[in-house]
Design a protein around this motif. Sequence first.
Motif, PDB file in Angstrom:
ATOM      1  N   ARG A   1      30.361  44.126  39.578  1.00 20.87           N
ATOM      2  CA  ARG A   1      31.741  44.239  39.732  1.00 20.87           C
ATOM      3  C   ARG A   1      32.613  44.956  40.819  1.00 20.87           C
ATOM      4  O   ARG A   1      33.555  44.719  41.013  1.00 20.87           O
ATOM      5  N   GLU A   2      31.793  45.688  41.443  1.00 21.17           N
ATOM      6  CA  GLU A   2      32.304  46.415  42.649  1.00 21.17           C
ATOM      7  C   GLU A   2      33.257  45.592  43.610  1.00 21.17           C
ATOM      8  O   GLU A   2      34.186  45.894  43.943  1.00 21.17           O
ATOM      9  N   PRO A   3      32.310  44.501  44.094  1.00 18.29           N
ATOM     10  CA  PRO A   3      33.275  43.746  45.202  1.00 18.29           C
ATOM     11  C   PRO A   3      34.498  43.205  44.528  1.00 18.29           C
ATOM     12  O   PRO A   3      35.519  42.734  45.251  1.00 18.29           O
ATOM     13  N   PHE A   4      34.131  42.574  43.458  1.00 22.48           N
ATOM     14  CA  PHE A   4      35.428  42.015  42.604  1.00 22.48           C
ATOM     15  C   PHE A   4      36.339  42.995  42.249  1.00 22.48           C
ATOM     16  O   PHE A   4      37.725  42.500  42.299  1.00 22.48           O
ATOM     17  N   GLU A   5      36.340  44.189  41.903  1.00 18.75           N
ATOM     18  CA  GLU A   5      37.173  45.015  41.207  1.00 18.75           C
ATOM     19  C   GLU A   5      37.840  45.892  42.763  1.00 18.75           C
ATOM     20  O   GLU A   5      38.944  46.299  42.496  1.00 18.75           O
ATOM     21  N   HIS A   6      37.047  46.245  43.634  1.00 16.36           N
ATOM     22  CA  HIS A   6      37.567  47.249  44.775  1.00 16.36           C
ATOM     23  C   HIS A   6      37.232  46.630  46.020  1.00 16.36           C
ATOM     24  O   HIS A   6      37.652  47.392  46.990  1.00 16.36           O
ATOM     25  N   GLY A   7      36.882  45.536  46.288  1.00 17.87           N
ATOM     26  CA  GLY A   7      36.713  44.948  47.443  1.00 17.87           C
ATOM     27  C   GLY A   7      37.518  43.896  47.993  1.00 17.87           C
ATOM     28  O   GLY A   7      36.887  43.133  48.973  1.00 17.87           O
ATOM     29  N   LEU A   8      38.516  43.508  47.157  1.00 20.66           N
ATOM     30  CA  LEU A   8      39.488  42.230  47.624  1.00 20.66           C
ATOM     31  C   LEU A   8      40.519  42.842  48.505  1.00 20.66           C
ATOM     32  O   LEU A   8      41.403  43.867  47.762  1.00 20.66           O
ATOM     33  N   LEU A   9      40.829  42.498  49.505  1.00 25.94           N
ATOM     34  CA  LEU A   9      41.980  42.702  50.425  1.00 25.94           C
ATOM     35  C   LEU A   9      43.047  41.610  50.430  1.00 25.94           C
ATOM     36  O   LEU A   9      42.609  40.662  51.005  1.00 25.94           O
ATOM     37  N   PRO A  10      44.302  41.916  50.194  1.00 22.52           N
ATOM     38  CA  PRO A  10      45.327  40.987  50.356  1.00 22.52           C
ATOM     39  C   PRO A  10      45.806  40.741  51.675  1.00 22.52           C
ATOM     40  O   PRO A  10      46.976  40.690  51.987  1.00 22.52           O
ATOM     41  N   ILE A  11      44.891  40.380  52.672  1.00 20.58           N
ATOM     42  CA  ILE A  11      45.062  39.958  54.063  1.00 20.58           C
ATOM     43  C   ILE A  11      44.886  38.418  54.267  1.00 20.58           C
ATOM     44  O   ILE A  11      43.685  38.043  53.989  1.00 20.58           O
ATOM     45  N   PRO A  12      45.712  37.587  54.337  1.00 23.38           N
ATOM     46  CA  PRO A  12      45.662  36.154  54.390  1.00 23.38           C
ATOM     47  C   PRO A  12      44.577  35.747  55.514  1.00 23.38           C
ATOM     48  O   PRO A  12      43.951  34.892  55.099  1.00 23.38           O
ATOM     49  N   LYS A  13      44.531  36.409  56.440  1.00 25.22           N
ATOM     50  CA  LYS A  13      43.349  35.975  57.591  1.00 25.22           C
ATOM     51  C   LYS A  13      41.985  36.008  57.139  1.00 25.22           C
ATOM     52  O   LYS A  13      41.037  35.821  57.986  1.00 25.22           O
ATOM     53  N   LEU A  14      41.910  36.935  56.204  1.00 22.95           N
ATOM     54  CA  LEU A  14      40.550  37.041  55.544  1.00 22.95           C
ATOM     55  C   LEU A  14      40.098  36.178  54.347  1.00 22.95           C
ATOM     56  O   LEU A  14      39.107  35.908  54.013  1.00 22.95           O
ATOM     57  N   ILE A  15      41.052  35.236  54.152  1.00 21.59           N
ATOM     58  CA  ILE A  15      40.877  34.352  52.871  1.00 21.59           C
ATOM     59  C   ILE A  15      40.579  33.074  53.520  1.00 21.59           C
ATOM     60  O   ILE A  15      41.382  32.431  54.258  1.00 21.59           O
ATOM     61  N   PHE A  16      39.311  32.386  53.096  1.00 19.66           N
ATOM     62  CA  PHE A  16      39.081  31.109  53.614  1.00 19.66           C
ATOM     63  C   PHE A  16      38.590  30.168  52.401  1.00 19.66           C
ATOM     64  O   PHE A  16      37.799  30.439  51.563  1.00 19.66           O
ATOM     65  N   SER A  17      39.504  29.024  52.295  1.00 19.43           N
ATOM     66  CA  SER A  17      39.332  28.497  51.080  1.00 19.43           C
ATOM     67  C   SER A  17      38.699  27.019  51.346  1.00 19.43           C
ATOM     68  O   SER A  17      38.734  26.095  50.670  1.00 19.43           O
TER      69      SER A  17
ATOM     70  N   ARG B   1      31.559  57.432  41.076  1.00 19.81           N
ATOM     71  CA  ARG B   1      31.459  56.571  42.091  1.00 19.81           C
ATOM     72  C   ARG B   1      32.851  55.777  42.267  1.00 19.81           C
ATOM     73  O   ARG B   1      33.265  55.534  43.325  1.00 19.81           O
ATOM     74  N   TYR B   2      33.027  55.435  41.076  1.00 24.29           N
ATOM     75  CA  TYR B   2      34.298  54.346  40.840  1.00 24.29           C
ATOM     76  C   TYR B   2      35.238  54.877  39.793  1.00 24.29           C
ATOM     77  O   TYR B   2      34.693  55.299  38.614  1.00 24.29           O
ATOM     78  N   ALA B   3      36.516  54.748  39.914  1.00 26.13           N
ATOM     79  CA  ALA B   3      37.297  55.138  38.797  1.00 26.13           C
ATOM     80  C   ALA B   3      38.522  54.045  39.002  1.00 26.13           C
ATOM     81  O   ALA B   3      38.995  53.539  39.847  1.00 26.13           O
ATOM     82  N   THR B   4      39.299  53.642  37.841  1.00 23.93           N
ATOM     83  CA  THR B   4      40.318  52.542  37.575  1.00 23.93           C
ATOM     84  C   THR B   4      41.290  53.250  36.510  1.00 23.93           C
ATOM     85  O   THR B   4      40.700  53.568  35.493  1.00 23.93           O
ATOM     86  N   VAL B   5      42.414  53.408  36.993  1.00 20.71           N
ATOM     87  CA  VAL B   5      43.578  53.532  35.849  1.00 20.71           C
ATOM     88  C   VAL B   5      44.291  52.362  35.747  1.00 20.71           C
ATOM     89  O   VAL B   5      45.082  51.754  36.900  1.00 20.71           O
ATOM     90  N   TYR B   6      44.529  51.850  34.512  1.00 26.41           N
ATOM     91  CA  TYR B   6      45.294  50.737  34.527  1.00 26.41           C
ATOM     92  C   TYR B   6      46.044  50.671  33.454  1.00 26.41           C
ATOM     93  O   TYR B   6      45.895  51.216  32.138  1.00 26.41           O
ATOM     94  N   GLY B   7      47.479  50.342  33.274  1.00 27.49           N
ATOM     95  CA  GLY B   7      48.611  50.041  32.446  1.00 27.49           C
ATOM     96  C   GLY B   7      48.857  51.451  31.599  1.00 27.49           C
ATOM     97  O   GLY B   7      49.187  51.234  30.309  1.00 27.49           O
ATOM     98  N   CYS B   8      48.901  52.454  32.374  1.00 29.16           N
ATOM     99  CA  CYS B   8      49.317  53.778  31.763  1.00 29.16           C
ATOM    100  C   CYS B   8      50.908  54.178  32.233  1.00 29.16           C
ATOM    101  O   CYS B   8      51.264  53.459  33.010  1.00 29.16           O
TER     102      CYS B   8
END
Length: 587
Positions: free
Chosen positions: A41-57, A371-378
């Motif tokens: 889960r870690e790369p999908f939840e904490h490893g995505l960066l919204p930088i267009p030049k990192l995204i290759f489709s 190691r990881y913590a998520t706070v969502y919708g509070c």
Amino acid sequence: MTDSSPRSSTTEPSPPPPSASTSSPTTPIASSPQIYIHPRREPFEHGLLPIPKLIFSDGTQSLASIKDKLLSLSSSSSSESTHRVNSAAIAETLQISPDHARLVLDTISSVLHNDTDPLVNAKPSEIDDVGIGVFDLVVFLYVQSYKRLLPKGHRDSAAVADVWPSTSAFDGFLSALTPLQLVRSNSRRFMPSQADEEAHQLSYLQKHLGNILALLADTAEGEGEDSLVLSIEKLEHLGFLVYFGEKGSERTPLSQNAPFFANSDPDMPAVPVPAAQVLDWLLQNIASTLEHISERVSAKENGPTVASDQDVPMTDVGSTSAKASTSARGPSFIEGISKSSYVKHASDLKGTSLKVINCHESVIYILAPLRYATVYGCSDATIVLGAVGKAVRVEHCERVHVIAAAKRICIANCRECVFFLGVNQQPLIVGDNHKLQVAPYNTYYSQLEEHMNQVGVVPTVNRWDQPLALGVVDPHDSLSHPAGVSEVQAESAICLDPDQFTNFMIPNWFGGEAVGSTKDNPFPLPDAYMVSQQRNHKNLGEIKHILKETQLEESRKRELSSTLHACFKDWLYASGNIRQLYCLQGD
């Protein structure tokens, strides 16, 4: 090899059904019937960066040439065959700024699967010198094309309306927002179930593993360009994305589960195997896991929930009772806390990841190393996170105070929140945010420094006042966005006025917990905040002295005391802190 569709393999049979009688003693088995492949889960939840030049489709088309350039710029030593690149090489290859290249390294270090990698254990000043392995970087870049599963509406909209305020301090300027912002401000988002997310991530991998293997594989000598083989070392890079394990068992290296490497002589280098054979084996295991998830979800819908279910159901947010739950493999959950105070210690949590979801008008204390913590919708809550050694993500929150000692934090789509931070990396701010404030860390509990040492949070480095804002649009969500919006930068956070800064006192709820040695805030306060705090303490001392020395008749003293108590009581009710006193009295 860019086609990820399954291929038939004459050397590897399909995984056997649960009945052991169908397997032959001489037939290699991919994994035991009780062990399934799972996405990390870690790369999908904490490893995505919204930088267009990192995204290759375009699959491997661009990344293949990027990999070749990275390899040409990489360094390797005789004692380490891994090719590594620093932030300068990353910036040059990807045509991004040095700050964004350093952000890439920091992000990978927080989600890397191999805890023995030099990057994971590097000090902040050493990260550029250590760099990252090229093939781990390539896998990281590939999954930047992942699209998150859309949040779904809560099953009880009436319960949501009961706790989520219908008006807000920023409602007055909603008319000035863009249509995209207006839609987001009026939609209440709820995190998809763990089972849905896992199935979505596996489906993504099922579609793209062929391309990822092509980027990791080598061309067999004398076999032509289309004959790709995978070594045992290259296979382990897939550990960034998947692992085998079940029911709390330790995650084992992929090569130990792969039938073609399982019996390799540790003193002899394993012979590379055809990449098509590896792909077939992985796809068979993914299909088996997807079927298993479907069966478990179906069983839950048709029968009672068992404690080991990986999909932990949401608690209705209107409930006043606290709920914490733990899945066998996944994170612990604290869900649906409303109008209450709630505390969790290390002994109360299983695992090292935590999610706080849909909690409202409450104070929540997580006094544990994570190691990881998520706070969502509070909303309208104060959340204290003990020590988080990898990453914190706070998303879709309104009027929340977050107090966190962590390696790094990402803030996404939040409004009117204040973050009291002790963080070793720059706070990352992405998405549609409004009126955020950051401030230095402002609390402690007796085991805080012990927990920080356990997870690697350094108190001498605090970059709370250096927020880094990226795009207002997250390219990893599954929403459509108006043209041009993706170029807009997210609204950053401002520093809290030092005169508004106060310490946050954690009640003594330890009970049977061991008492630690921390007696004060381990993060040094900046001068402006220290001066303000000293001034407030001095003013309080002077007021107490004046009250003590003032000569009053007994009736006037009683009147003054009654007035002070009445004002204090009014403040308790107005601030909502009266609820904490009731909770403390109940405990």
